[in-house]
Scaffold this active site. Structure first.
Site, PDB file in Angstrom:
ATOM      1  N   LYS A 254       0.856  -1.191   0.000  1.00  0.00           N
ATOM      2  CA  LYS A 254       0.000   0.000   0.000  1.00  0.00           C
ATOM      3  C   LYS A 254       0.891   1.241   0.000  1.00  0.00           C
ATOM      4  O   LYS A 254       1.718   1.427   0.889  1.00  0.00           O
ATOM      5  CB  LYS A 254      -0.897   0.002   1.229  1.00  0.00           C
ATOM      6  CG  LYS A 254      -1.619   1.322   1.503  1.00  0.00           C
ATOM      7  CD  LYS A 254      -2.299   1.313   2.874  1.00  0.00           C
ATOM      8  CE  LYS A 254      -2.820   2.691   3.260  1.00  0.00           C
ATOM      9  NZ  LYS A 254      -3.406   2.725   4.624  1.00  0.00           N
ATOM     10  N   ASP A 259      -2.416  10.603   3.605  1.00  0.00           N
ATOM     11  CA  ASP A 259      -3.803  10.214   3.849  1.00  0.00           C
ATOM     12  C   ASP A 259      -4.495  11.227   4.750  1.00  0.00           C
ATOM     13  O   ASP A 259      -4.303  11.235   5.968  1.00  0.00           O
ATOM     14  CB  ASP A 259      -3.850   8.822   4.491  1.00  0.00           C
ATOM     15  CG  ASP A 259      -5.273   8.345   4.732  1.00  0.00           C
ATOM     16  OD1 ASP A 259      -6.193   8.897   4.097  1.00  0.00           O
ATOM     17  OD2 ASP A 259      -5.464   7.427   5.549  1.00  0.00           O
ATOM     18  N   LYS A 266      -9.741  13.021   8.658  1.00  0.00           N
ATOM     19  CA  LYS A 266      -9.151  12.660   9.946  1.00  0.00           C
ATOM     20  C   LYS A 266      -9.112  13.877  10.872  1.00  0.00           C
ATOM     21  O   LYS A 266      -9.112  15.021  10.402  1.00  0.00           O
ATOM     22  CB  LYS A 266      -7.711  12.163   9.745  1.00  0.00           C
ATOM     23  CG  LYS A 266      -7.556  10.848   9.036  1.00  0.00           C
ATOM     24  CD  LYS A 266      -6.081  10.524   8.854  1.00  0.00           C
ATOM     25  CE  LYS A 266      -5.873   9.199   8.138  1.00  0.00           C
ATOM     26  NZ  LYS A 266      -6.276   8.052   8.967  1.00  0.00           N
ATOM     27  N   ASP A 277       1.888   6.632   5.498  1.00  0.00           N
ATOM     28  CA  ASP A 277       0.854   5.691   5.091  1.00  0.00           C
ATOM     29  C   ASP A 277       1.224   4.940   3.818  1.00  0.00           C
ATOM     30  O   ASP A 277       0.444   4.148   3.311  1.00  0.00           O
ATOM     31  CB  ASP A 277      -0.491   6.410   4.919  1.00  0.00           C
ATOM     32  CG  ASP A 277      -1.670   5.510   5.228  1.00  0.00           C
ATOM     33  OD1 ASP A 277      -1.484   4.521   5.973  1.00  0.00           O
ATOM     34  OD2 ASP A 277      -2.770   5.779   4.732  1.00  0.00           O
ATOM     35  N   ASP A 336     -11.804   6.971   4.678  1.00  0.00           N
ATOM     36  CA  ASP A 336     -10.539   6.792   5.389  1.00  0.00           C
ATOM     37  C   ASP A 336     -10.152   5.319   5.477  1.00  0.00           C
ATOM     38  O   ASP A 336      -9.085   4.991   5.970  1.00  0.00           O
ATOM     39  CB  ASP A 336     -10.626   7.398   6.795  1.00  0.00           C
ATOM     40  CG  ASP A 336      -9.260   7.560   7.437  1.00  0.00           C
ATOM     41  OD1 ASP A 336      -8.252   7.614   6.692  1.00  0.00           O
ATOM     42  OD2 ASP A 336      -9.183   7.628   8.680  1.00  0.00           O
ATOM     43  N   GLU A 338      -9.213   3.516   2.993  1.00  0.00           N
ATOM     44  CA  GLU A 338      -8.849   3.573   1.579  1.00  0.00           C
ATOM     45  C   GLU A 338      -7.777   2.588   1.174  1.00  0.00           C
ATOM     46  O   GLU A 338      -7.707   2.157   0.020  1.00  0.00           O
ATOM     47  CB  GLU A 338      -8.397   4.996   1.218  1.00  0.00           C
ATOM     48  CG  GLU A 338      -6.956   5.350   1.493  1.00  0.00           C
ATOM     49  CD  GLU A 338      -6.554   5.257   2.969  1.00  0.00           C
ATOM     50  OE1 GLU A 338      -5.371   5.002   3.241  1.00  0.00           O
ATOM     51  OE2 GLU A 338      -7.419   5.455   3.849  1.00  0.00           O
ATOM     52  N   ARG A 340      -7.295  -0.526   1.759  1.00  0.00           N
ATOM     53  CA  ARG A 340      -7.803  -1.823   1.294  1.00  0.00           C
ATOM     54  C   ARG A 340      -8.344  -1.737  -0.130  1.00  0.00           C
ATOM     55  O   ARG A 340      -8.321  -2.729  -0.858  1.00  0.00           O
ATOM     56  CB  ARG A 340      -8.855  -2.338   2.274  1.00  0.00           C
ATOM     57  CG  ARG A 340     -10.106  -1.498   2.384  1.00  0.00           C
ATOM     58  CD  ARG A 340     -10.840  -1.713   3.696  1.00  0.00           C
ATOM     59  NE  ARG A 340     -10.105  -1.139   4.826  1.00  0.00           N
ATOM     60  CZ  ARG A 340     -10.493  -1.229   6.094  1.00  0.00           C
ATOM     61  NH1 ARG A 340     -11.614  -1.858   6.401  1.00  0.00           N
ATOM     62  NH2 ARG A 340      -9.769  -0.702   7.058  1.00  0.00           N
TER      63      ARG A 340
END
Length: 489
Positions: A254, A259, A266, A277, A336, A338, A340
Site C-alpha cells: 500500500k 492520507d 481525519k 501511510d 478513510d 482507503e 484496502r
C-alpha cells in the site's frame, strides 16, 4: 538516499592501538574475561579497563550494552568503549552490541577490536542500522560519518559474511528514507521515479499510469486518488534471479503517500504522521533493493499502488459504489478506509498477471491493530499455514515482532452491504480482522497469502534498539530472510 557509515574489515594490528584516534571498542566476556585485544588496551591504560570490569557497574550491565572509559591515560583516543558480550553471541545480541556502539559513537572515527569475536558481521549490521539518521532537510550541515574499522583475525572471511548484511541494511535505509520523507517531496511521481532508478541495480521496473489502470478496470484504486492532483500509479518491480519460468513470490504494498482520510476527514491532531501511510510500499521497495544488491537466487515481483487520499470536489464520497478490477462492487462507507481499496486491485492484478507461488501484502492499514498489539508486533493474517509459519519463523529469526490474528469466516458478515457486493469497513469491532477479510475476497482460495498490518511498527515516536525515532524499516529483514529460506536454501 541516506549515506550509511562506511565499514571496513582489516587484519588486527595491536602495535598501533596506542596511536589510534577517535573511539576504540573492546569486547569483554560476561564474567569479565579479557581477550588479547582487551588485554592490550588494559596495559596501555594502566589497568583502568580491568578495574572497571571488576566493578559493580560492569556487573550491572546487560549483554550487548556498553560503557565508556573517557580519555584513557597512555592512549590517543577520546574513549574506550567496553561492550559486554560473550565470545559466541547470538545474532540478536551481536546486533544489540553494534547498536550500542553506533548510539555512543555519533560521527566519530571507530576502531572496533573484534579479534576472534563470533558474529562480527552481525555486530556490523547492528552498527549500520542504528547509525541511520534522516537529516537531509535540516539547514545545518551534519558532520559526515567517519569510517568504522573492524579489526579481526580473518577480515576476508568476515567481510564475505557481512556483504549480504550490507545489502539488507541498504534496503532498510531505502525504506526508512521513503517513510520519513514529507508528502510534498515524496509525491506519487517522485516515488515512482525513485523505484524506476533501481533499474540500474538489475530490476525490471514498469510504471502503470492512470490511463493504464483505467483500461485494467482498477476502479477501487482509482477512486482513492481521484481527489488529488498527484496521479495514481502502480509500479511493478521484477527480480529474476531464480530458475527461468519458476513462479515468483509476489510482494504487494500500500502506497498512500499522504492520507487526509478524504471526505471522511481525519482529526487534525497527528495528521502529520500520515506521510508514513505508504509504509507497506516502502517495505516492498526496500526488499526489492536488497534482493538486487545481493544478487538473490530467487524470482520475486514487487507491486505497489501509489495514490494520495485528498478531499476535493472530485473526491469519492461516503455512500459511493465503486467497481474493482475483479468485478466486485464496493460500497464506500468511510473514505478513510482507503488502503484496502488500493490493495484489492493490486492483489487481483498480481495474481492474474504473474500467477505467483504466493502473495504477501504489507500495509499501514488499521489503527485497530495498534490498539490490539501496540508498537512491538505487526498483525499477521493468512489463509495458508505453511506460508504463514515460514514468515513467522523468519520474523522471529530477524527479531521483527509479528503476531498472528484470526481470519474466521464469521467476520465476513460485518462487511456485507445492502446495495453492493461488500462495504469497505465493518465498523470499530474487530477492525483489523474485517480489513483482512475484505482483502481476502481479492485472493483466490488456492493462492497462499499473508497480510501484514504494519500500522504499529512502520514508524515509532521513540527510538528502538536498531533505529532512532521515526521510520523503522520493519519487514525488510524478515521478508529477505523468508526469501532466503523458501527460495534460496
Amino acid at each position: 538516499m541516506t549515506t550509511p557509515r562506511q565499514i571496513e574489515f582489516k587484519e588486527i594490528d595491536l602495535d598501533n592501538v596506542a596511536a589510534m584516534t577517535g573511539r576504540i571498542v573492546v569486547f569483554v566476556g560476561l564474567e569479565g574475561q579479557l581477550d588479547q585485544c582487551a588485554r592490550r588496551v588494559n596495559r596501555l591504560c594502566k589497568g583502568a579497563l580491568k578495574r572497571f570490569v571488576e566493578s559493580e557497574a560492569y556487573g550491572d550491565m546487560k549483554v550487548g550494552q556498553g560503557a565508556d572509559l573517557a580519555y584513557p591515560a597512555g592512549m590517543a583516543c577520546d574513549a574506550v568503549q567496553v561492550i559486554k558480550l560473550k565470545r559466541r553471541p547470538k545474532a540478536d545480541e551481536a546486533r544489540m552490541a553494534g547498536a550500542a556502539i553506533a548510539k555512543s559513537a555519533g560521527a566519530a572515527e571507530l576502531h572496533i577490536l573484534a579479534g576472534t569475536l563470533g558474529q562480527a558481521g552481525e555486530v556490523s549490521l547492528g552498527l549500520a542500522l542504528r547509525g541511520y539518521d534522516f537529516d537531509i532537510h535540516k539547514s545545518k550541515e551534519s558532520k559526515p560519518m567517519a569510517i568504522a574499522t573492524f579489526m579481526v583475525t580473518s577480515p576476508e572471511e568476515v567481510a564475505a559474511l557481512a556483504g549480504p548484511m550490507a545489502a539488507v541494511a541498504e534496503g532498510v535505509f531505502f525504506t526508512r528514507d521513503l517513510v520519513n520523507e514529507p508528502a510534498n517531496i515524496l509525491t506519487t511521481d517522485d516515488f515512482a521515479a525513485r523505484l524506476a532508478a533501481m533499474q540500474e541495480l538489475g530490476l525490471e521496473v514498469e510504471i502503470l499510469e492512470e490511463s493504464d489502470l483505467e483500461k485494467l478496470g482498477m476502479g477501487a484504486l482509482l477512486s482513492v486518488g481521484q481527489g488529488s492532483r498527484s496521479p495514481s500509479k502502480v509500479v511493478v518491480m521484477q527480480w529474476k534471479g531464480g530458475q527461468k519460468g519458476e513462479a515468483p513470490l509476489a510482494l504487494v504494498g500500500k502506497g498512500v503517500v499522504f492520507d487526509t482520510g478524504g471526505i471522511s476527514l481525519k482529526p487534525a491532531a497527528g495528521m502529520e504522521d500520515m506521510t508514513m501511510d505508504m509504509g507497506g510500499a516502502g517495505v516492498v521497495a526496500g526488499v526489492m533493493r536488497t534482493l538486487a544488491m545481493r544478487k538473490s537466487k530467487a524470482n520475486v515481483v514487487g507491486l505497489v499502488g501509489l495514490v494520495e487520499n485528498m478531499p476535493d470536489g472530485q473526491a469519492t464520497r461516503p455512500g459511493d459504489v465503486v467497481r474493482s478490477m475483479k468485478g466486485d462492487t464496493i460500497e464506500v462507507i468511510n473514505t478513510d478506509a482507503e488502503g484496502r481499496l488500493v490493495l484489492a486491485d493490486v492483489l487481483w492484478y498480481a495474481q492474474e498477471r504473474f500467477k505467483p507461488s504466493g502473495m504477501i501484502n504489507l500495509a499501514t492499514l488499521t489503527g485497530a491493530v495498534i490498539i490490539g498489539l501496540g508498537h512491538d508486533n505487526a498483525g499477521v493474517f493468512s489463509n495458508d499455514n505453511a506460508l504463514c509459519n515460514a514468515f513467522m519463523k523468519a520474523a522471529k529469526t530477524e527479531g521483527e515482532g509479528a503476531w498472528r490474528l484470526p481470519l474466521d469466516d464469521a467476520y465476513d458478515k460485518l462487511i456485507e452491504s445492502r446495495i453492493a457486493d461488500m462495504k469497505n469497513t465493518g465498523g470499530r469491532a474487530a477492525g483489523s480482522i474485517t480489513a483482512a477479510k475484505f482483502l481476502q475476497r481479492f485472493v483466490p482460495d488456492e493462492m497462499p497469502w499473508v497480510h501484514l498490518d504494519i500500522a504499529g511498527t512502520a514508524l515509532l515516536k521513540t527510538e528502538s534498539i536498531l533505529a532512532p525515532k521515526g521510520a523503522t524499516g520493519w519487514g525488510v529483514m524478515a521478508l529477505d530472510r523468508l526469501i532466503r529460506d523458501m527460495q534460496e536454501s
